[in-house]
Design a protein around this motif. Structure first.
Motif, short mmCIF file in Angstrom:
data_model
loop_
_atom_site.label_atom_id
_atom_site.label_comp_id
_atom_site.label_asym_id
_atom_site.label_seq_id
_atom_site.Cartn_x
_atom_site.Cartn_y
_atom_site.Cartn_z
N THR A 319 -6.25 1.87 -13.91
CA THR A 319 -5.60 0.58 -14.62
C THR A 319 -4.52 0.20 -13.80
N TYR A 320 -4.24 -1.08 -13.73
CA TYR A 320 -3.01 -1.71 -13.11
C TYR A 320 -2.26 -2.38 -14.32
N PRO A 321 -1.08 -2.65 -14.08
CA PRO A 321 -0.49 -3.45 -14.96
C PRO A 321 -0.90 -4.87 -14.87
N ASP A 322 -0.55 -5.53 -16.28
CA ASP A 322 -1.07 -6.86 -16.32
C ASP A 322 -0.59 -7.81 -15.10
N HIS A 323 -1.21 -8.74 -14.90
CA HIS A 323 -0.68 -9.60 -13.64
C HIS A 323 -0.44 -8.93 -12.35
N THR A 324 -1.12 -8.08 -11.78
CA THR A 324 -0.79 -7.58 -10.44
C THR A 324 -1.12 -8.19 -9.35
N PHE A 325 -2.41 -8.73 -9.39
CA PHE A 325 -3.13 -9.17 -8.31
C PHE A 325 -3.31 -10.87 -8.00
N ASP A 326 -3.27 -11.39 -7.09
CA ASP A 326 -3.48 -12.70 -6.74
C ASP A 326 -4.68 -13.02 -6.63
N VAL A 327 -5.77 -11.85 -6.00
CA VAL A 327 -7.05 -12.00 -5.90
C VAL A 327 -7.65 -10.59 -6.05
N ILE A 328 -8.74 -10.62 -6.76
CA ILE A 328 -9.90 -9.42 -6.82
C ILE A 328 -11.05 -9.90 -6.11
N TYR A 329 -11.36 -8.84 -4.97
CA TYR A 329 -12.54 -9.18 -4.27
C TYR A 329 -13.46 -7.95 -4.47
N SER A 330 -14.58 -8.14 -4.47
CA SER A 330 -15.52 -7.11 -4.65
C SER A 330 -16.91 -7.53 -4.01
N ARG A 331 -17.28 -6.55 -2.80
CA ARG A 331 -18.47 -6.93 -2.20
C ARG A 331 -19.57 -5.82 -2.54
N ASP A 332 -20.65 -6.34 -3.21
CA ASP A 332 -21.92 -5.46 -3.34
C ASP A 332 -21.43 -4.11 -3.81
N THR A 333 -20.50 -4.09 -4.84
CA THR A 333 -20.27 -2.76 -5.58
C THR A 333 -20.58 -2.81 -7.08
N ILE A 334 -20.48 -3.85 -7.82
CA ILE A 334 -20.35 -3.80 -9.02
C ILE A 334 -21.90 -3.48 -9.49
N LEU A 335 -22.76 -3.59 -8.35
CA LEU A 335 -24.32 -3.28 -9.10
C LEU A 335 -24.21 -1.80 -9.21
N HIS A 336 -23.13 -0.73 -8.76
CA HIS A 336 -23.16 0.49 -9.41
C HIS A 336 -22.42 0.76 -10.89
N ILE A 337 -22.07 -0.47 -11.39
CA ILE A 337 -21.34 -0.38 -12.65
C ILE A 337 -22.11 -0.81 -13.77
N GLN A 338 -22.24 0.15 -14.80
CA GLN A 338 -23.08 -0.23 -15.90
C GLN A 338 -22.55 -1.11 -16.94
N ASP A 339 -21.10 -0.94 -17.35
CA ASP A 339 -20.44 -1.79 -18.24
C ASP A 339 -19.74 -2.75 -17.54
#
Ligand SMILES: C[S@@+](CC[C@H](N)C(=O)[O-])C[C@H]1O[C@@H](n2cnc3c(N)ncnc32)[C@H](O)[C@@H]1O
Length: 468
Positions: A319-339
């Motif tokens: 978890t991170y506090p709300d409004h922490t990042f300017d950018v969220i970047y993800s390359r070929d990882t979320i294929l592992h995530i079911q939800d």
């Protein structure tokens, strides 16, 4: 072994360097501190000045007595002559706030380090810290001590041992592990030392991780040897299609500004993070569930001046506090995530208003899969969607201006280039890895190509904004 304690003191530790090490320590005022391999006590007196109690341990009688003669006036220090690798140490479980060692583990065998690490976490109270500093990479030349056995290991060895082996359960079956707070070189002040003296800071925390999937990643898909093999195909620092080339193309879309905060989800060994931090002066946090990946990323961050932080973490639990990042970047990882919907909702919260989300991921066609493709998805534990449905999940999480692109043609081109490059360097590849490793890659790439050419496997690119 006899020379080891004397040796650890004879490393030239000038006062500037001692001060630097002390400045890196977690808080220990009024706490119980164990100093392992205390030697003649270069750090004992420093620790004694602020701690409630210091237990200074060394296995050479003369050395610990000398320490006592120098530091015995600190009435809060107990001097123990004992071998840290045997269980003769008189330290109770859950009794210590802070364990300190300097240039000690490098004199222990791999097995001894593992055993000691397992015992250290037991001695620590929950919330307690471990700090150790070791000489890594290069051999320490000392012609006077020809019989010295010391191990100038790669830092990933220590990161892995302390992350993977240090688990304890209390009487109520709660599990505790070590969380890595930092791993960095010391001796950088004054610019006079090489960066091979690395320190680690760990904290004992409650674990909410059942470790099942993490173990799958670290022992099946992303074994250390497997990561290096994949990296050879994707390019230095990368475990995803196109390596630096696609990274440059995609990062250019983000319009990064100095000091913006970027979260890389499933950062792997950090290639994209170093690229962004070095070229755009952004502050990057890379998280990955695989200990092997993060250990390599940490090792490669050593000595770099840019702002990159890495952490072993499960993006579905972090978890991170709300409004922490300017950018969220993800390359070929979320294929592992079911939800995925729930992960996208977290991303939305963690982003600042106006923040950007960028994802590439494996996708599939909308119809039913062939038995081979279904088997591949099942065996890898992937959760794949068609590009449109994927984009819809992002939109449903609250994002605006969602762009969903089918980049399968680019994927095919990249796969062909990667396959050709591997085939061209066949002999070198087999020499560095194995024939089996070479065949795995070639078969795997050909299979991906066939699935993509038939239209079954797809590659999606997603870009979205958190509208104010
Ligand atoms: C194909 S690799 C991509 C690595 C990196 N993004 C790159 O482009 O080089 C996928 C990564 O996702 C990580 N991963 C899988 N499940 C994860 C999770 N639940 N949380 C964080 N990382 C995860 C894996 O350990 C692996 O490093």
């Amino acid at each position: 072994m006899e020379s080891m304690m004397v040796d650890s003191d004879s490393h030239e530790l000038d006062s500037e360097e001692t001060a630097e090490v002390i400045s890196l320590l977690p808080p220990y005022e009024g706490k119980t501190v164990v100093e392992l391999g205390a030697g003649i006590g270069r750090f004992t007196s420093e620790l004694a000045q602020r701690a409630a109690q210091v237990i200074a341990v060394d296995f050479v009688e003369d050395v610990i007595r000398k320490n006592e003669s120098i530091n015995g006036h600190h009435k809060n220090v107990k001097f123990q002559c004992a071998d840290v690798t045997f269980s003769e140490l008189d330290i109770h479980e859950d009794s210590v706030d802070f364990i300190f060692s300097n240039l000690l583990l490098m004199y222990l065998s791999d097995e001894e380090v593992k055993l000691l690490a397992e015992r250290m976490i037991k001695w620590l109270k929950v919330g307690g810290y471990i700090f150790f500093r070791e000489s890594c990479f290069q051999h320490y030349e000392n012609s006077d001590k020809k019989n010295d056995v010391s191990y100038h290991r790669e830092p990933r060895f220590y990161s892995k041992v302390f992350k993977e082996l240090c688990f304890v359960k209390d009487d109520s079956e709660n599990v505790f592990e070590l969380s890595l707070l930092g791993c960095k070189p010391t001796g950088v002040f004054g610019n006079k030392k090489s960066q091979n003296q690395i320190c680690w800071i760990w904290q004992k925390v409650r674990s909410d991780n059942d470790r099942g999937f993490q173990l799958f990643l670290d022992t099946v898909q992303y074994k250390s040897s497997g990561i290096l093999k994949y990296e050879r195909v994707f390019g230095h620092g990368f475990i995803s299609p196109g390596g630096l080339e696609t990274t440059k193309e995609f990062v250019a879309k983000l319009d990064l500004k100095p000091r913006q905060r970027v979260l890389d989800v499933g950062c792997g060994i950090g290639g994209a993070d170093f690229y962004m931090a070095e070229n755009f002066s952004v502050e990057v946090v890379g998280i990955d569930l695989s200990v092997n990946m993060i250990s390599l990323a940490l090792e490669r961050a050593i000595g770099l001046a840019c702002s990159v932080e890495f952490e072993v973490a499960d993006c579905t639990k972090k978890t991170y506090p709300d409004h922490t990042f300017d950018v969220i970047y993800s390359r070929d990882t979320i294929l592992h995530i079911q939800d995925k919907p729930s992960l996208f909702r977290s991303f939305y919260k963690w982003l600042k208003p106006g923040g950007k989300l960028f994802i590439t991921d494996y996708c599939r066609n909308a119809g039913t899969s062939s038995p081979e493709f279904a088997e591949y998805i099942k065996q890898r534990g992937y959760d794949l969607h068609d590009v449109k449905a994927y984009g819809q999940m992002i939109e449903d999480a609250g994002f605006g201006e969602v762009v969903s692109e089918d980049r399968t043609n680019q994927f095919i081109q990249v796969l062909q280039q990667e396959l050709e490059a591997v085939e061209e360097q066949k002999d070198r590849f087999i020499l560095d890895f194995s024939e089996e490793g070479y065949n795995d890659i070639v078969c795997g790439w050909k299979a991906k190509l066939n699935r993509s050419l038939s239209g079954e496997q797809r590659w999606g690119l997603f870009f979205a904004k958190k509208i104010n």
